[in-house]
Structures are given as C-alpha cells and as structure tokens.
Write a protein that holds these residues in place. Structure first.
Motif, PDB file in Angstrom:
ATOM      1  N   GLN A 246      16.901  -7.937 -22.256  1.00  0.00           N
ATOM      2  CA  GLN A 246      17.830  -8.953 -22.736  1.00  0.00           C
ATOM      3  C   GLN A 246      17.233 -10.351 -22.596  1.00  0.00           C
ATOM      4  OE1 GLN A 246      20.663  -8.579 -24.330  1.00  0.00           O
ATOM      5  NE2 GLN A 246      20.959 -10.799 -24.491  1.00  0.00           N
ATOM      6  N   GLU A 247      16.531 -10.597 -21.468  1.00  0.00           N
ATOM      7  CA  GLU A 247      15.876 -11.892 -21.263  1.00  0.00           C
ATOM      8  C   GLU A 247      14.797 -12.129 -22.322  1.00  0.00           C
ATOM      9  OE1 GLU A 247      14.395 -12.244 -17.327  1.00  0.00           O
ATOM     10  OE2 GLU A 247      16.366 -12.348 -16.392  1.00  0.00           O
ATOM     11  N   GLU A 250      16.508 -13.229 -25.533  1.00  0.00           N
ATOM     12  CA  GLU A 250      16.953 -14.624 -25.429  1.00  0.00           C
ATOM     13  C   GLU A 250      15.769 -15.586 -25.490  1.00  0.00           C
ATOM     14  OE1 GLU A 250      19.201 -14.855 -21.871  1.00  0.00           O
ATOM     15  OE2 GLU A 250      20.884 -13.672 -22.656  1.00  0.00           O
ATOM     16  N   LYS A 253      14.719 -15.967 -29.108  1.00  0.00           N
ATOM     17  CA  LYS A 253      15.656 -16.839 -29.831  1.00  0.00           C
ATOM     18  C   LYS A 253      15.401 -18.306 -29.482  1.00  0.00           C
ATOM     19  CE  LYS A 253      19.472 -13.532 -30.283  1.00  0.00           C
ATOM     20  NZ  LYS A 253      20.843 -13.181 -29.830  1.00  0.00           N
ATOM     21  N   SER A 254      15.133 -18.572 -28.209  1.00  0.00           N
ATOM     22  CA  SER A 254      14.876 -19.947 -27.778  1.00  0.00           C
ATOM     23  C   SER A 254      13.633 -20.511 -28.446  1.00  0.00           C
ATOM     24  CB  SER A 254      14.709 -19.993 -26.252  1.00  0.00           C
ATOM     25  OG  SER A 254      15.902 -19.645 -25.601  1.00  0.00           O
TER      26      SER A 254
END
Length: 626
Positions: A246-247, A250, A253-254
């Motif tokens: 999950q990290e 993210e 996406k960042s």
C-alpha cells in the motif's frame, strides 16, 4: 485490564535520535513482542518500561501496585550470594513463607516455630508453589543451589535471572532476548510454559518460532513509526507485506503528482498571487512526501569464494576429554564440498570445543585433523569483536584492506561494503564502543565474511541479530557454495540452511542425523511415543498375569473409563503428530498470506484439542494411580 501505558516517549543520545513520540499500551494476559532493527532502541524501550532508564519526553503510566520483572540480556546479580539466596532475596511473600518453613525443618525442637511456619504454608497455599519453582530450577539446570553466583558462567547467570523472573510471577514480565544462552530443550520448555501460562509478557526476541508460538501481538518500530499487529509472527508477516504494498502505491501516486506540480512551478511567472503561493507551499509538502525513501537496505553479499580442492577436512579418530567429561571418542568424518551441517546438543556437550578443534585453536588429546591446502576458514565465535579504544567502524574493516574482491572480477570499497551491511556513511565514523550489541555482531560477521573464506564455521551467529539481518544472513548462506558448519539454538535458522545434523548427545556420543531440526524433532518425538507404547504393552502383559481379584481391587476406573483412557492416548499422539507437521510447514518461505492464516488457525485448534484431551487423560490416570 490495562497494566501499563506508554505516551509519546522519546530517546536520544547526543545527535542520535533512537525514537520519538511513540505510544502503546500493555493489557493483562497480552504476550507482545517488539520487533525493530539493531540500533533502533529496542533495549532502551525495555529499560524505560522497567524503570531502569527514563525517556527524554513523554511518560509511562502503570497500574497502581503492579509488580514488574525485567530479564536483561546481561543480568546484574550479586556475585556473593548463592543461587538459593538470590532466589529468596526477592520480595515475593510466598518465597519468604517457604524459606521460613525450610528453616523450621532444620530446628525440629522449636515446635511453635514449626507450627507457625506450617500454618503459613497452608494459608498461602505454598506447597504447590514450592513444587513449581523447584521444577523451574530443574528445567533450567540450576540444581546446585549452594554455588556462588560469582562462579557461574554467563549462560548460567542468564538462566538464574530467568528462573527468578518466572518464580516471582510478576504482573508484567519484560524480557530481553530470553532464549539466548538456552539450549534447544530449555527453549522448547520455556515456549510451552509461556504458551499455557496466563502471564503478561513484553519481549524482544529474534527467535521466530518463539514469536510464532508464544506471542499474540507484534509491535514493530520501523523508521521511527510504530505499527501494531494483533496476531502471531505469521500474521505479522502477512499484514506487513500488505502495508508495504500500500505504501508503494501511495509513493507512486505522490511521484506522479510531484511531476505535475513541478511542471506548473516551472511555468509560473515571477509575480505570484496569494493563491499560487499556497499552491507552492503544497508543492513543497508533496515533494517531501514523494522523495521519502524507505531505509530498507538489503545486504547484497556477493563476496568471491576461493576455489576448493578435492580434499576438504578429514578427522581421523579424534578424541578429547576434560576431567569427568568426555567430548569426543575416536570421532571420524570426511567433509565433502558444499556440505551444510548443523550442530545441536545440550549446553556442555562439547559443541564449541569441536569447532575449536576443527579450526586449530584447540588441540585434540589424540587423533589427527587433516586440512586441505585450498581450505580457508572463516570462524565466527561467540566472543564477538574485540573493541579497541578510539577505533571507528570504518577502521575495523580497513584492517582487512581498502577493497574487497567480488564475483566476476569486481571489487568493493570498505565504505561500500559497510553500507551493504546497513552502516550508512555517518554510522561508519561512529566509535565501535557506541554500537549496540546487535550492531557489533553485524560488524563482526562482516569482518569474518570479507576475508573470503570457503569453509564457514559459525558459533551462535544469530544471537543479538535483528530479524531483518537474520533474513539477509540466511539468504547469503543459502547461496554460499562452500562448506558450512553452524552451532545455533535458532530452530528457524537451522531449518532453513542445514542439510544434516551432528547431534551431540553427551559422553562423547555424536549422531549424524540426515535432516534439519524439525525433521529431528519429529523423529525424536516418534521414538518417545514408541518407547511409551512399548512400556504400556509390557505393563498390560504384566497385568494379565495378576489374578482377577488383584485387578479388581487395584483399579478404580470403570470398563468404559479404561477404554476412554486408552483412546485418549492414541488421539493425543495423533494430534501431536499433526501439530508438528503444521509447525514444520511454517518454515516454507513460499507460503502465501492466506495459507499462513489457515495454518495458524489449524495450529490453534489442534493445540486447544491437545490441552483438553491431556487434561482429561490426567484425570483418568490419577484415578488409576490411587
């Protein structure tokens, strides 16, 4: 019921910040393990919880009147006291009652003192307690109660401190590497003891089977953040993998958002509006988030190994003994290329002596060790690294050279090598005496491996290493093409890397077992069951020779209860075999998260069934004995 709460504690040593603003709670009957990399402050957290140290900020709130015991890695015991005096030196009321009763027995003429001591034993129900604490001392091989603590070895002191902690039955028991210095039999006993006892535990341990079978919650300190997993080690592995995935999503996406904002920033005119300034501030926040890097340094051990000839090591009728303790008796063995041998046995059976004879640091009483011309030993001992005053981490490596040869003609600098062993550039210029115990072991392991050995001898290499480093070491050893000889009490580690075992039985008896540790345990347990069945059969034959009158008066069980008793033994034996089979499956690194969860549920159900049936079996056996 909450026993202890940790609120926003922080700890630093000079410029080094170990952790900051971490919080968690410990409730009654929880069995919690703290997992973190070496040097992250695990021992500092335990010291703060026990009251031995204080945090720089935050606070610890504990329930009023609770008793906390702390088992340190290096226990601080009074060397002038005996083992018995050390045990009775605690403030446990029941122990005081038992001590008074034993003193009264020595003076039978004082009837009043004896009567008072006897009544106190009855009032505190101390009879069972005395049996339990003597059983603990026996299991931890502390039968000689009169020996002075100052004469004990480091391992014996650790076992005495552990016995003290268990006997006092605190409300909260804090443990720092409880399985260190215990042999495999003791570890398995302690594992079973903690699993069945309603005790509240908070521990640091690298023993992954211990984590799997004892703990019901894992707390991980990772890059300054605390993550809690309500389950055992298998559950932790599964959920951690999901968190990292999950990290990663993210993070991706960042990065996309960062690129978009970067384009916008480049197109901005010099005169900016209030609205654009706000967006610029957001841009800097996004940039910081996008540039975060998880400090998951993976050690890539690509060290080149020198070629091995046809002759490796030959042992010809090796004998060695100490006063009243034979270690080897005309032992013979020829090592082959690529052999991976584990050594197991109780403490004091001569495992380390055998390694020392093999490496030439100890001479045998008779016999000959023949070493091939191409053989270069790498010997990792329990003593660890020798600290020189004022020496820095980088200096330790540079003693072996500025560059280390790698595979395919490549080389690596001392600094690059240390980075691969999780020492960043700043850490490399720390003084060695500032390193944690685990970091020193990691540095020492590095110094052994960079000498380019083709025959590795490892004596308890897993002690004080964190789980991240253990996984890295295991990966390296699985790829290591040379010979490997390892002594370890880490069952998970042994299962993963060895092909067969030297089992040191004591009295110079050494058995070559073709399998890993779990295979050996299955074999041993089956032998125990077979011996038990043989004895029962012999007893049955003996009983049939008795007259029907003797049989009738000697047993109080009904026919149906006798039938149930025999059936229970068969069912317990079958369940124990199933339990071992499931436990062995956990060593498979290819298991998926769903498979691990299913196995954990099965293991719990089987364990509960064994406990229920064993309790009923004891009830019936007591009736037979009466």
């Amino acid at each position: 019921m909450n026993l202890l709460t940790v609120e926003n504690i922080s700890k630093s040593f000079g410029e080094l910040s170990l952790f900051s603003n971490i919080s968690f709670g410990i409730n009654k009957d929880q069995k919690i393990a703290l997992i973190a990399k070496n040097g992250s402050g695990k021992t500092s957290i335990l010291n703060i919880l026990s009251g031995k140290d204080s945090s720089d900020s935050g606070q610890i709130n504990s329930r009023k009147g609770i008793r906390i015991s702390f088992l340190e890695q290096e226990p601080d015991l009074d060397p002038k006291l005996t083992v018995e005096e050390t045990i009775f030196a605690s403030d446990n009321e029941v122990l005081k009652v038992i001590q008074n009763y034993e003193h009264a027995l020595l003076d039978p003429e004082d009837a009043d003192a004896y009567q008072k001591a006897f009544e106190a034993m009855e009032r505190y129900d101390a009879w069972d307690f005395e049996t339990q604490y003597k059983q603990i001392l026996f299991k931890l091989k502390l039968e000689d109660l009169n020996v002075k603590v100052g004469l004990l070895s480091g391992g014996q002191k650790k076992r005495l401190a552990l016995a003290n902690a268990l006997i006092n039955r605190p409300d909260l028991l804090i443990l720092d590497e409880p399985t260190n210095h215990l042999d495999l039999e003791m570890i398995e006993w302690l594992e079973q003891y903690f699993a069945k006892e309603n005790m509240t535990l908070f521990m640091v341990t690298h023993d992954r089977y211990f984590l799997e079978r004892v703990c019901n919650e894992i707390i991980e300190l990772d890059n300054g953040q605390l993550y809690s997993y309500k389950g055992n080690y298998s559950y932790y592995l599964e959920k951690k993998e999901a968190r990292l995935e999950q990290e990663a999503v993210e993070q991706h996406k960042s990065k996309i958002l960062f690129k978009k904002e970067l384009d916008w920033m480049r197109r901005q005119p010099k005169a900016r509006t209030t609205k654009s300034k706000s967006r610029i501030d957001d841009f800097h926040t996004i940039k910081e988030k996008a540039s975060q890097r998880r400090k998951e340094h993976e050690v890539q051990l690509e060290i080149n190994m020198e070629r091995m000839g046809s002759k490796i090591v030959e042992l010809h009728k090796i004998s060695k003994s100490f006063p009243n303790k034979p270690i080897l008796d005309k032992f013979e063995y020829n090592f082959l290329k690529g052999e991976r041998i584990g050594i197991i046995g109780k403490n004091g059976t001569g495992k380390s002596t055998f390694l020392n004879i093999l490496s030439g640091t100890v001479q045998p009483d008779s016999g000959k060790v023949v070493i091939g011309e191409t053989i270069k030993f790498g010997y990792y001992t329990q003593k660890g690294i020798t600290i020189k005053e004022g020496q820095k981490v980088i200096d330790v490596i540079r003693e072996f050279g500025d560059y280390i040869p790698l595979m395919k003609g490549k080389q690596i600098s001392a600094q690059q090598l240390l980075e691969r062993f999780l020492f960043d550039r700043k850490k490399q210029y720390d003084f060695v005496e500032k390193l944690s115990g685990g970091e020193r072991k990691r540095l020492y392991l590095c110094t052994v491996l960079i000498q380019n050995p083709n025959f590795l001898i490892l004596d308890e290499p897993t002690n004080d290493l964190d789980i991240v480093t253990l996984n890295v070491l295991e990966s390296f050893l699985l790829d290591f093409p040379g010979c490997l000889l390892v002594v370890s009490h880490d069952r998970y580690f042994m299962d993963k890397i060895v092909d067969h075992l030297f089992v040191f039985r004591g009295n110079a008896e050494i058995e070559d077992f073709p399998g890993n540790y779990s295979d050996f345990r299955t074999y041993e347990d089956s032998n125990i069951q077979e011996n038990k069945a043989s004895k029962e059969k012999a007893n049955e034959v003996k009983n049939t020779k008795n007259s029907w009158k003797e049989e009738e008066t000697g047993k109080k069980l009904s026919f149906l209860e006798q039938k149930e008793y025999r059936q229970l033994e068969k069912e317990i034996q079958k369940l124990e075999s199933q339990k071992l089979e499931i436990q062995n499956k956990f060593a498979d690194s290819t298991l998926s998260g769903d498979e691990i969860s299913k196995l954990s549920i099965q293991l719990k159900e089987i364990t509960e069934a064994i406990e229920e049936k064993t309790e009923r079996w004891f009830e019936l056996s007591m009736s037979m004995d009466e």
